[in-house]
Write a protein that holds these residues in place. Sequence first.
Motif, short mmCIF file in Angstrom:
data_model
loop_
_atom_site.label_atom_id
_atom_site.label_comp_id
_atom_site.label_asym_id
_atom_site.label_seq_id
_atom_site.Cartn_x
_atom_site.Cartn_y
_atom_site.Cartn_z
N GLU A 6 0.84 -1.20 0.00
CA GLU A 6 0.00 0.00 0.00
C GLU A 6 0.86 1.24 0.00
O GLU A 6 1.97 1.25 0.53
CB GLU A 6 -0.96 0.00 1.18
N ASP A 7 0.32 2.28 -0.61
CA ASP A 7 0.98 3.58 -0.64
C ASP A 7 0.74 4.26 0.70
O ASP A 7 -0.38 4.24 1.22
CB ASP A 7 0.43 4.42 -1.78
N ASN A 8 1.78 4.83 1.27
CA ASN A 8 1.67 5.62 2.49
C ASN A 8 2.16 7.02 2.15
O ASN A 8 3.33 7.35 2.37
CB ASN A 8 2.50 4.99 3.62
N ALA A 10 1.78 9.90 3.43
CA ALA A 10 2.26 10.72 4.55
C ALA A 10 3.74 10.47 4.81
O ALA A 10 4.48 11.37 5.20
CB ALA A 10 1.44 10.44 5.80
N ARG A 11 4.18 9.23 4.59
CA ARG A 11 5.59 8.87 4.80
C ARG A 11 6.37 8.81 3.49
O ARG A 11 7.55 8.49 3.48
CB ARG A 11 5.69 7.55 5.54
N ARG A 12 5.66 9.09 2.38
CA ARG A 12 6.25 9.08 1.04
C ARG A 12 6.94 7.75 0.74
O ARG A 12 8.12 7.71 0.37
CB ARG A 12 7.22 10.25 0.85
N ARG A 13 6.16 6.68 0.87
CA ARG A 13 6.71 5.37 0.56
C ARG A 13 5.59 4.37 0.34
O ARG A 13 4.48 4.53 0.85
CB ARG A 13 7.64 4.89 1.67
N PHE A 14 5.91 3.36 -0.47
CA PHE A 14 5.05 2.19 -0.59
C PHE A 14 5.56 1.19 0.43
O PHE A 14 6.78 0.99 0.55
CB PHE A 14 5.14 1.59 -2.00
N GLU A 15 4.64 0.58 1.15
CA GLU A 15 5.01 -0.37 2.19
C GLU A 15 4.47 -1.74 1.86
O GLU A 15 3.38 -1.86 1.28
CB GLU A 15 4.43 0.07 3.54
N ASP A 20 0.07 -8.11 8.41
CA ASP A 20 -0.10 -6.81 9.06
C ASP A 20 1.17 -6.23 9.70
O ASP A 20 1.11 -5.21 10.38
CB ASP A 20 -1.23 -6.84 10.10
N LEU A 22 5.03 -4.62 9.08
CA LEU A 22 5.85 -3.99 8.06
C LEU A 22 7.05 -4.88 7.73
O LEU A 22 7.83 -5.24 8.61
CB LEU A 22 6.33 -2.61 8.53
N PHE A 25 9.84 -1.35 2.58
CA PHE A 25 9.27 -0.18 1.94
C PHE A 25 10.17 0.28 0.81
O PHE A 25 11.35 -0.04 0.77
CB PHE A 25 9.04 0.96 2.95
#
Length: 94
Positions: A6-8, A10-15, A20, A22, A25
């Motif tokens: 998923e794209d995050n 706010a943190r400018r990264r795909f994780e 569930d 991490l 990224f």
Amino acid sequence: MNLLVEDNPARRRFEILIDDALAGFTAYQPRAGIVVFTHTEIEPEVSGQGVGTRLVREALDQVRARGDRVVARCPFVAAFIDRHPEYGDLLATD
């Protein structure tokens, strides 16, 4: 094993999440219509299991779906695109 990319923004990264948690990224800098991939990290306990490949493939698929282009400053992302020419059309000039 349940994997989710998923794209995050706010943190400018795909994780990539495994069950569930991490697992890695790929960081990016957004520009108008361009995603500049800068760095990829995968947790050591899942390294070598295709997690990074899955992360980058799905991140690039999401970028394509949005109609954006890619600058691959991250060596891992650049190597992935070199090995998978079907993603070459996403490359923008830096």
